[in-house]
Design a protein around this motif. Structure first.
Motif, PDB file in Angstrom:
ATOM      1  N   ASN A  51       0.962  -1.153  -0.008  1.00 32.28           N
ATOM      2  CA  ASN A  51       0.049   0.077   0.059  1.00 32.28           C
ATOM      3  C   ASN A  51       0.748   1.395   0.083  1.00 32.28           C
ATOM      4  O   ASN A  51       0.664   2.206  -0.968  1.00 32.28           O
ATOM      5  N   ASN A  52       1.727   1.644   1.081  1.00 28.99           N
ATOM      6  CA  ASN A  52       2.537   2.549   1.129  1.00 28.99           C
ATOM      7  C   ASN A  52       3.922   2.297   1.650  1.00 28.99           C
ATOM      8  O   ASN A  52       4.200   1.087   2.431  1.00 28.99           O
ATOM      9  N   VAL A  53       4.906   2.758   1.292  1.00 32.74           N
ATOM     10  CA  VAL A  53       6.355   2.552   1.557  1.00 32.74           C
ATOM     11  C   VAL A  53       6.863   3.884   2.202  1.00 32.74           C
ATOM     12  O   VAL A  53       6.746   4.936   1.599  1.00 32.74           O
ATOM     13  N   THR A  54       7.371   3.653   3.280  1.00 33.06           N
ATOM     14  CA  THR A  54       7.673   5.129   4.275  1.00 33.06           C
ATOM     15  C   THR A  54       9.160   5.223   4.169  1.00 33.06           C
ATOM     16  O   THR A  54       9.863   4.153   4.701  1.00 33.06           O
ATOM     17  N   VAL A  55      10.061   6.197   3.734  1.00 39.39           N
ATOM     18  CA  VAL A  55      11.377   6.220   3.965  1.00 39.39           C
ATOM     19  C   VAL A  55      11.952   7.456   4.881  1.00 39.39           C
ATOM     20  O   VAL A  55      11.221   8.693   4.739  1.00 39.39           O
ATOM     21  N   ALA A  56      12.541   6.988   5.743  1.00 38.02           N
ATOM     22  CA  ALA A  56      12.847   8.276   6.914  1.00 38.02           C
ATOM     23  C   ALA A  56      13.968   8.786   6.490  1.00 38.02           C
ATOM     24  O   ALA A  56      15.089   8.181   6.032  1.00 38.02           O
ATOM     25  N   VAL A  57      14.281  10.024   6.281  1.00 38.45           N
ATOM     26  CA  VAL A  57      15.390  11.004   5.755  1.00 38.45           C
ATOM     27  C   VAL A  57      15.693  11.637   6.985  1.00 38.45           C
ATOM     28  O   VAL A  57      15.057  12.404   7.803  1.00 38.45           O
ATOM     29  N   ILE A  85      22.404   7.170  15.399  1.00 34.88           N
ATOM     30  CA  ILE A  85      21.793   7.462  16.854  1.00 34.88           C
ATOM     31  C   ILE A  85      20.338   8.138  16.571  1.00 34.88           C
ATOM     32  O   ILE A  85      19.490   7.660  17.222  1.00 34.88           O
ATOM     33  N   VAL A  86      20.056   8.842  15.617  1.00 33.74           N
ATOM     34  CA  VAL A  86      18.682   9.453  15.549  1.00 33.74           C
ATOM     35  C   VAL A  86      17.759   8.647  14.923  1.00 33.74           C
ATOM     36  O   VAL A  86      16.671   8.629  15.439  1.00 33.74           O
ATOM     37  N   LEU A  87      18.157   8.002  13.829  1.00 33.16           N
ATOM     38  CA  LEU A  87      16.984   7.029  13.338  1.00 33.16           C
ATOM     39  C   LEU A  87      16.498   6.149  14.119  1.00 33.16           C
ATOM     40  O   LEU A  87      15.244   5.839  14.516  1.00 33.16           O
ATOM     41  N   PRO A  88      17.381   5.210  14.864  1.00 32.79           N
ATOM     42  CA  PRO A  88      17.016   4.368  15.716  1.00 32.79           C
ATOM     43  C   PRO A  88      16.023   4.902  16.956  1.00 32.79           C
ATOM     44  O   PRO A  88      14.802   4.131  17.186  1.00 32.79           O
ATOM     45  N   ILE A  89      15.931   6.015  17.379  1.00 34.80           N
ATOM     46  CA  ILE A  89      15.443   6.714  18.465  1.00 34.80           C
ATOM     47  C   ILE A  89      13.881   7.032  17.845  1.00 34.80           C
ATOM     48  O   ILE A  89      13.104   6.843  18.450  1.00 34.80           O
ATOM     49  N   PHE A  90      13.993   7.493  16.921  1.00 30.92           N
ATOM     50  CA  PHE A  90      12.851   8.295  16.236  1.00 30.92           C
ATOM     51  C   PHE A  90      11.997   7.318  15.648  1.00 30.92           C
ATOM     52  O   PHE A  90      10.812   7.669  15.141  1.00 30.92           O
ATOM     53  N   ALA A  91      12.526   6.210  15.217  1.00 36.36           N
ATOM     54  CA  ALA A  91      11.719   5.028  14.308  1.00 36.36           C
ATOM     55  C   ALA A  91      10.872   4.437  15.351  1.00 36.36           C
ATOM     56  O   ALA A  91      10.016   3.597  14.792  1.00 36.36           O
ATOM     57  N   GLY A  92      10.963   4.524  16.513  1.00 36.21           N
ATOM     58  CA  GLY A  92       9.982   4.003  17.525  1.00 36.21           C
ATOM     59  C   GLY A  92      10.298   2.353  17.336  1.00 36.21           C
ATOM     60  O   GLY A  92      11.185   1.699  17.484  1.00 36.21           O
TER      61      GLY A  92
END
Length: 368
Positions: A51-57, A85-92
């Motif tokens: 349905n959707n693909v989400t890319v965190a940048v 550091i940041v991506l793992p924290i904000f990815a929940g």
């Protein structure tokens, strides 16, 4: 953006868990692992099950968005700090999918795509800092990731050996070669570099010492045909150690640097042949690109290249400039060999499609 906001932005894919794709690569030029990540994600968006693909940048204005995806800028910082550091924290609670060779060593149960074991097998060809970091990162991620992927059986065996995990722990997702198919060739590149159609040999790759450009140049000199040019396409990258100086070697040896995909397609279509005597490859997309565009290929009988190119290429000893020159002459001056390889190459490369690669990737994700 907060972790809760990111979760609200991510739509559910198939299966019990959601995934967020590490988009650090979107701020970099689409070569090598960056191209693989981009093409895999684009192909994922086209699968009927998705349905959707989400890319965190990372935040910033240099991001190259990916068509069909939901791009979410999160956190702060950039580069390695953001990824580790940041991506793992904000990815929940979302599982992170890393498709471009690197991921956070502080986050367990990720998906990691390791493209080859070159930092172990050819360590002298990388800077000391890069080599040390990638060895540590690969060793950790091989133990903490819930899904390890690579692009060939050769790479699977080498990564398993160096990272100390069973080969069965590593899945294989062969790469695609059809990303230039719908693109219009930009033939201005021919006049830009004073090239005559079918009168030049093409070599394409990053200027990594394993790509063997010094022997390519030496072999081309042995051909000794003043009517031919050698055209070298590729970027210099500081992660590699000493790089062969191929600029200003001779008037008919032309280093053109990085070119757009549309110009690259034109070069493939107008080259007499393509040469790729790389000492080490985990996969090797450029020969398949050449085959798809009707350019007969000469590649090294080393690493993953025989696995990837099959019977659709002429092979040479990458450690012998004499053998490269002899095989290059055979390819240049035999219309029968070129015609046969053009036919074989087109049929062979047509098997490598990003849609197929994406389906294999999705199958691996669904098992999680």
């Amino acid at each position: 953006m907060s972790s809760r906001a990111l979760e609200n932005a991510i739509d559910t894919l198939t299966g019990p868990e959601n995934f967020v794709y590490n988009g650090r690569f979107t701020g970099q030029k689409a070569t090598g692992v960056q191209r693989v990540a981009r093409e895999l994600i684009v192909a994922m968006t086209q699968l009927p099950q998705i349905n959707n693909v989400t890319v965190a940048v990372p935040p910033g204005d240099k991001i190259l968005p990916i068509d069909g995806t939901k791009t979410v800028k999160i956190g702060f910082g950039k580069g390695l700090f953001w990824e580790q550091i940041v991506l793992p924290i904000f990815a929940g609670r979302r599982r992170i999918v890393n498709l471009s060779n690197s991921g956070s060593i502080f986050r367990p149960r990720q998906v990691i795509f390791m493209h080859d074991a070159a930092v172990f097998d050819t360590p002298a060809h990388f800077s000391r800092r890069f080599r040390a970091w990638y060895r540590i990162m690969f060793w950790i991620l091989a133990r903490t990731s819930s899904c390890i992927l690579t692009n060939s059986d050769f790479s699977r065996q080498r990564l398993a050996h160096h990272c100390g995990v069973p080969p069965s722990r590593i899945g294989v997702v062969p790469l695609g070669a059809d990303h230039l198919d719908t693109m219009e060739p930009d033939e201005s590149v021919l006049s830009q570099h004073a090239l005559t159609s079918k009168q030049f040999v093409l070599a394409v790759s990053n200027l990594n010492p394993t790509k063997n450009f010094a022997r390519i140049v030496e072999a081309f000199r042995q051909v000794n045909d003043s009517s031919l040019d050698l055209v070298i396409v590729g970027m210099k990258n500081p992660i590699f150690g000493k790089i062969d100086d191929i600029s200003n070697v001779a008037p008919n040896i032309k280093y053109v640097g990085y070119v757009s995909d549309s110009k690259l397609k034109a070069l493939y279509q107008h080259a007499r042949c393509f040469v790729y005597p790389s000492i080490y490859e985990g996969f090797g997309i450029p020969p398949l690109e050449a085959m798809k565009n009707g350019c007969p290929t000469l590649v090294a009988s080393a690493a993953a290249l025989p696995e990837v190119c099959g019977d659709a290429s002429l092979y040479c000893d990458p450690y012998s400039s004499d053998d490269i020159a002899d095989k290059l002459k055979s390819l240049l001056y035999s219309s029968e060999i070129r015609a046969d390889l053009q036919h074989r190459g087109h049929l062979h490369a047509d098997k490598y499609r990003w849609q197929t690669s994406a389906q294999i990737l999705l199958n691996a994700l669904e098992k999680l």
